[in-house]
Design a protein around this motif. Structure first.
Motif, short mmCIF file in Angstrom:
data_model
loop_
_atom_site.label_atom_id
_atom_site.label_comp_id
_atom_site.label_asym_id
_atom_site.label_seq_id
_atom_site.Cartn_x
_atom_site.Cartn_y
_atom_site.Cartn_z
N LEU A 145 0.83 -1.21 0.00
CA LEU A 145 0.00 0.00 0.00
C LEU A 145 0.86 1.26 0.00
O LEU A 145 0.42 2.32 -0.46
N HIS A 146 2.07 1.15 0.52
CA HIS A 146 3.00 2.28 0.50
C HIS A 146 3.92 2.25 -0.74
O HIS A 146 4.90 2.99 -0.79
N HIS A 147 3.57 1.39 -1.70
CA HIS A 147 4.26 1.34 -2.99
C HIS A 147 5.75 1.01 -2.83
O HIS A 147 6.58 1.53 -3.58
N MET A 148 6.05 0.15 -1.89
CA MET A 148 7.43 -0.28 -1.70
C MET A 148 7.75 -1.42 -2.66
O MET A 148 6.93 -2.33 -2.86
N GLY A 149 8.93 -1.38 -3.28
CA GLY A 149 9.33 -2.43 -4.19
C GLY A 149 9.56 -3.75 -3.47
O GLY A 149 9.73 -3.78 -2.24
N LYS A 150 9.59 -4.86 -4.22
CA LYS A 150 9.67 -6.19 -3.64
C LYS A 150 10.90 -6.36 -2.76
O LYS A 150 10.81 -6.82 -1.62
N ARG A 151 12.07 -5.98 -3.28
CA ARG A 151 13.31 -6.14 -2.51
C ARG A 151 13.28 -5.27 -1.26
O ARG A 151 13.67 -5.71 -0.17
N GLU A 152 12.81 -4.03 -1.41
CA GLU A 152 12.78 -3.09 -0.28
C GLU A 152 11.84 -3.58 0.81
O GLU A 152 12.18 -3.56 2.00
N ARG A 153 10.64 -4.03 0.41
CA ARG A 153 9.68 -4.41 1.45
C ARG A 153 10.11 -5.69 2.17
O ARG A 153 9.91 -5.83 3.38
N ARG A 154 10.73 -6.64 1.45
CA ARG A 154 11.18 -7.85 2.11
C ARG A 154 12.29 -7.55 3.12
O ARG A 154 12.29 -8.09 4.24
N ALA A 155 13.21 -6.69 2.72
CA ALA A 155 14.30 -6.33 3.63
C ALA A 155 13.76 -5.58 4.84
O ALA A 155 14.21 -5.82 5.98
N ARG A 156 12.80 -4.68 4.63
CA ARG A 156 12.25 -3.89 5.72
C ARG A 156 11.45 -4.77 6.69
O ARG A 156 11.54 -4.61 7.91
N ILE A 157 10.68 -5.70 6.15
CA ILE A 157 9.90 -6.60 7.00
C ILE A 157 10.82 -7.45 7.86
O ILE A 157 10.60 -7.61 9.07
#
Length: 250
Positions: free
Chosen positions: A110-122
């Motif tokens: 929903l915050h338009h985070m890319g796949k690599r970015e969101r996985r690393a952040r999670i």
């Protein structure tokens, strides 16, 4: 960081006789919050805390006054400001049919985070709040304390500069509450501005750099807990809170 100037919110409601009249929920509120500050908003029920938070998070519009985030006005720059803030609500509002990881994935998308970015952040945040082992569990299986930590994690997923915490430790046992306190302090040390509402006065005294006390929509006092105790010559913030709000209500 945050500048609130002469903020007013009025609601149209019916009085005891059924006549429509205006009720002032927030009355000429002015205050500022610095970057990396833990700021507490205190007040009895009906003081205007929730209404103030709703205006600050753009869930409702002010009747008058302005709210600025680094000079950006909530009326004209709502989309940009929403990318700067995270909100931890009082009530748990996850999708109960999804796992912990799926809820976080959804929010990151929903915050338009890319796949690599969101996985690393999670993965980073799961370690931060110590929930790595339950990433594949359904939300229903989590304890109350885990759900609170997950709410904070979800609000942090897009790297917000300001975090709103609405009664973050309500109904939690003392041990879990202290763990949430530690997370809040860590966030502030990392430069996140924390805006906190709580009915636990000892929580505000333990965490907040400054507190604002509201009563009947008006700002009664604003200072550090230590200075408030000193000014009132009282032993703790709870006694200060009671003295100020009871005096205002007379």
């Amino acid at each position: 960081m945050i500048e609130i100037n002469h903020l007013v919110k009025k609601f149209l409601h019916k009085d005891k006789s059924g006549k429509e009249t205006w009720k002032t929920a927030v009355d000429d509120l002015t205050l500022s919050v610095g970057r990396g500050e833990i700021f507490g908003l205190l007040g009895p029920n009906g003081a205007g805390k929730t209404t103030t938070i709703r205006m600050m998070t753009m869930q409702t519009q002010p009747t008058g006054g302005t709210i600025l985030y680094d000079g950006l006005d909530t009326r004209s720059s709502a989309r940009k400001i929403k990318s700067l803030i995270g909100v931890v609500p009082q009530h748990v509002n996850f999708d109960q049919d999804l796992t912990v990881g799926e809820n976080l994935e959804l929010h990151a998308r929903l915050h338009h985070m890319g796949k690599r970015e969101r996985r690393a952040r999670i993965e980073e945040l799961l370690r931060y709040v110590d929930l790595t082992e339950v990433v594949n569990d359904g939300v229903r299986r989590l304890s109350g304390g885990m759900k609170r930590r997950l709410l904070i994690m979800r609000a942090l997923i897009h790297h917000p500069q300001i975090l709103f915490l609405d009664e973050p430790t309500v109904a939690l046992d003392p041990q879990v509450r202290r763990r949430i306190w530690s997370l809040v302090r860590d966030m502030a040390k990392n430069g996140v501005t924390v805006f906190l509402t709580t009915h636990y006065i000892e929580e505000a005294e333990a965490l907040c750099d400054r507190v604002a006390i509201l009563s009947k929509g008006k700002l009664v006092d604003l200072d550090t807990p230590a200075h408030l105790r000193e000014k009132m010559d009282l032993p703790n913030l709870e006694e200060v809170f009671l003295a100020l709000t009871e005096e205002k209500d007379k």
